[in-house]
Design a protein around this motif. Structure first.
Motif, PDB file in Angstrom:
ATOM      1  N   VAL A 191      17.046  -0.465  -4.620  1.00  0.00           N
ATOM      2  CA  VAL A 191      17.835   0.572  -3.914  1.00  0.00           C
ATOM      3  C   VAL A 191      17.338   1.908  -4.113  1.00  0.00           C
ATOM      4  N   LEU A 192      17.020   2.812  -2.941  1.00  0.00           N
ATOM      5  CA  LEU A 192      16.671   4.095  -3.059  1.00  0.00           C
ATOM      6  C   LEU A 192      18.032   4.819  -2.620  1.00  0.00           C
ATOM      7  N   ASN A 193      18.591   5.571  -3.661  1.00  0.00           N
ATOM      8  CA  ASN A 193      19.529   6.736  -3.330  1.00  0.00           C
ATOM      9  C   ASN A 193      19.234   7.828  -3.488  1.00  0.00           C
ATOM     10  N   ILE A 194      19.038   8.627  -2.468  1.00  0.00           N
ATOM     11  CA  ILE A 194      18.640  10.025  -2.542  1.00  0.00           C
ATOM     12  C   ILE A 194      19.543  11.036  -2.793  1.00  0.00           C
ATOM     13  N   LEU A 195      20.652  10.539  -2.711  1.00  0.00           N
ATOM     14  CA  LEU A 195      21.870  11.628  -2.724  1.00  0.00           C
ATOM     15  C   LEU A 195      21.855  12.242  -4.116  1.00  0.00           C
ATOM     16  N   GLY A 196      21.551  13.658  -4.267  1.00  0.00           N
ATOM     17  CA  GLY A 196      21.698  14.324  -5.499  1.00  0.00           C
ATOM     18  C   GLY A 196      20.185  14.399  -6.018  1.00  0.00           C
ATOM     19  N   ASP A 197      19.251  13.796  -5.630  1.00  0.00           N
ATOM     20  CA  ASP A 197      17.750  13.921  -5.993  1.00  0.00           C
ATOM     21  C   ASP A 197      17.090  14.963  -5.246  1.00  0.00           C
ATOM     22  N   THR A 198      17.638  16.380  -5.339  1.00  0.00           N
ATOM     23  CA  THR A 198      16.942  17.139  -4.551  1.00  0.00           C
ATOM     24  C   THR A 198      15.515  17.308  -4.367  1.00  0.00           C
ATOM     25  N   ALA A 199      14.645  17.160  -5.521  1.00  0.00           N
ATOM     26  CA  ALA A 199      13.274  17.137  -5.381  1.00  0.00           C
ATOM     27  C   ALA A 199      12.743  16.105  -4.660  1.00  0.00           C
ATOM     28  N   LEU A 200      13.217  14.899  -4.567  1.00  0.00           N
ATOM     29  CA  LEU A 200      12.799  13.717  -3.922  1.00  0.00           C
ATOM     30  C   LEU A 200      13.088  14.007  -2.337  1.00  0.00           C
ATOM     31  N   VAL A 201      14.263  14.431  -2.174  1.00  0.00           N
ATOM     32  CA  VAL A 201      14.600  14.736  -0.726  1.00  0.00           C
ATOM     33  C   VAL A 201      13.552  16.004   0.133  1.00  0.00           C
ATOM     34  N   GLN A 202      13.272  17.032  -0.853  1.00  0.00           N
ATOM     35  CA  GLN A 202      12.481  17.991  -0.273  1.00  0.00           C
ATOM     36  C   GLN A 202      11.049  17.283  -0.369  1.00  0.00           C
ATOM     37  N   ALA A 203      10.512  16.569  -1.223  1.00  0.00           N
ATOM     38  CA  ALA A 203       9.203  16.332  -1.031  1.00  0.00           C
ATOM     39  C   ALA A 203       9.040  15.141   0.064  1.00  0.00           C
ATOM     40  N   ALA A 204      10.082  14.137   0.190  1.00  0.00           N
ATOM     41  CA  ALA A 204      10.365  13.232   1.161  1.00  0.00           C
ATOM     42  C   ALA A 204      10.110  13.963   2.682  1.00  0.00           C
ATOM     43  N   ALA A 205      10.889  15.038   2.824  1.00  0.00           N
ATOM     44  CA  ALA A 205      11.238  15.894   4.033  1.00  0.00           C
ATOM     45  C   ALA A 205       9.581  16.508   4.281  1.00  0.00           C
ATOM     46  N   SER A 206       9.074  17.035   3.392  1.00  0.00           N
ATOM     47  CA  SER A 206       7.952  17.653   3.582  1.00  0.00           C
ATOM     48  C   SER A 206       6.802  16.833   3.992  1.00  0.00           C
ATOM     49  N   GLY A 207       6.714  15.712   3.352  1.00  0.00           N
ATOM     50  CA  GLY A 207       6.018  14.340   3.767  1.00  0.00           C
ATOM     51  C   GLY A 207       5.916  13.897   5.212  1.00  0.00           C
ATOM     52  N   LEU A 208       7.372  13.566   5.407  1.00  0.00           N
ATOM     53  CA  LEU A 208       7.646  13.225   6.837  1.00  0.00           C
ATOM     54  C   LEU A 208       7.455  14.200   8.079  1.00  0.00           C
ATOM     55  N   ALA A 209       7.509  15.538   7.589  1.00  0.00           N
ATOM     56  CA  ALA A 209       7.378  16.527   8.542  1.00  0.00           C
ATOM     57  C   ALA A 209       5.945  16.811   8.858  1.00  0.00           C
ATOM     58  N   ASN A 210       4.988  16.413   7.746  1.00  0.00           N
ATOM     59  CA  ASN A 210       3.515  16.389   8.086  1.00  0.00           C
ATOM     60  C   ASN A 210       3.085  15.114   9.166  1.00  0.00           C
ATOM     61  N   ARG A 211       3.842  13.964   8.813  1.00  0.00           N
ATOM     62  CA  ARG A 211       3.515  12.738   9.592  1.00  0.00           C
ATOM     63  C   ARG A 211       4.066  12.785  10.933  1.00  0.00           C
ATOM     64  N   LEU A 212       5.096  13.791  11.211  1.00  0.00           N
ATOM     65  CA  LEU A 212       5.686  13.710  12.555  1.00  0.00           C
ATOM     66  C   LEU A 212       5.243  14.682  13.265  1.00  0.00           C
ATOM     67  N   ALA A 213       4.160  15.695  12.820  1.00  0.00           N
ATOM     68  CA  ALA A 213       3.636  16.645  13.698  1.00  0.00           C
ATOM     69  C   ALA A 213       2.987  16.353  14.729  1.00  0.00           C
ATOM     70  N   VAL A 214       2.420  14.927  14.781  1.00  0.00           N
ATOM     71  CA  VAL A 214       1.678  14.334  15.906  1.00  0.00           C
ATOM     72  C   VAL A 214       2.532  14.167  16.988  1.00  0.00           C
ATOM     73  N   LEU A 215       3.892  14.155  16.770  1.00  0.00           N
ATOM     74  CA  LEU A 215       5.039  13.783  17.936  1.00  0.00           C
ATOM     75  C   LEU A 215       5.313  14.869  18.863  1.00  0.00           C
ATOM     76  N   ASP A 216       5.910  14.599  20.122  1.00  0.00           N
ATOM     77  CA  ASP A 216       6.524  15.713  20.977  1.00  0.00           C
ATOM     78  C   ASP A 216       7.771  15.198  20.769  1.00  0.00           C
ATOM     79  N   TYR A 217       8.642  16.215  20.028  1.00  0.00           N
ATOM     80  CA  TYR A 217      10.052  15.786  19.895  1.00  0.00           C
ATOM     81  C   TYR A 217      10.772  17.232  19.746  1.00  0.00           C
ATOM     82  N   GLY A 218      12.021  17.124  20.034  1.00  0.00           N
ATOM     83  CA  GLY A 218      12.840  18.355  19.910  1.00  0.00           C
ATOM     84  C   GLY A 218      14.139  18.060  19.049  1.00  0.00           C
TER      85      GLY A 218
END
Length: 190
Positions: free
Chosen positions: A32-59
């Motif tokens: 079970v991955l529970n990200i609630l309250g794990d600010t460092a993990l949320v920020q790192a995951a968001a940064s990693g996903l933002a980089n991977r999503l950069a190839v997509l055209d979305y709004g």
């Protein structure tokens, strides 16, 4: 004496975590991955996903309530794109909401997701990315797809911190990692 909680080690965007194993059915456990309250993990995951999503055209980013809300918020900040949250209960202020039903593997219950009128306008005719913390059975993802189809959104991609189960089921999902599903014998062996 209380038994030690079994865990499964993961690395997500450079951060290490030990995920507790929980029984979700007879003979079946998940990490079970529970990200609630794990600010460092949320920020790192968001940064990693933002980089991977950069190839997509979305709004617009779209997620389902509740555990993935901090992720979609941080991802919105990282990408500069707005987000909508599909709610798990209807409130009168939501107006002419769309809905779809899903069966959650973590709760074992049916849940209904709602897209309120405000967010319906945001996603109509928009290219969107569906976001979740973990995609396991795919039932929540399917309910999100149904609502987005009814709202007239175009699904440009699907993203999660982790996928779970048969990796080949999620080859189209942009994810930072993958979790196996354990039988009780595997969970006891670690």
């Amino acid at each position: 004496m209380q038994a030690t909680q079994r865990t499964y080690p993961v690395e997500i965007a450079g951060l290490k975590r030990e995920l507790p194993l929980f029984r979700v059915a007879s003979g079946v456990r998940i990490a079970v991955l529970n990200i609630l309250g794990d600010t460092a993990l949320v920020q790192a995951a968001a940064s990693g996903l933002a980089n991977r999503l950069a190839v997509l055209d979305y709004g617009v980013l779209v997620t389902a309530e509740a555990k993935s809300i901090p992720l979609v918020h941080a991802l919105s900040v990282a990408t500069g794109r707005p987000y909508a949250v599909l709610r798990k209960s209807y409130k009168p202020y939501m107006g002419d909401a769309l809905s779809a039903t899903t069966h959650s593997i973590t709760t074992g219950d049916e849940q209904t997701l709602y897209l309120d009128a405000k967010d319906r306008d945001l996603v109509a005719d928009a290219r969107i990315v569906l976001v979740d913390d973990v995609i396991s059975s795919g039932s929540t993802l399917e309910a999100m797809r149904k609502i987005m189809d009814h709202a007239g959104a175009i699904i440009a991609g699907e993203a999660a911190i982790m996928t779970e189960g048969d990796r080949s089921d999620w080859s189209e999902v942009i994810a930072l990692g993958h979790l196996p599903i354990f039988d009780d014998d595997e969970a006891a062996a670690d």
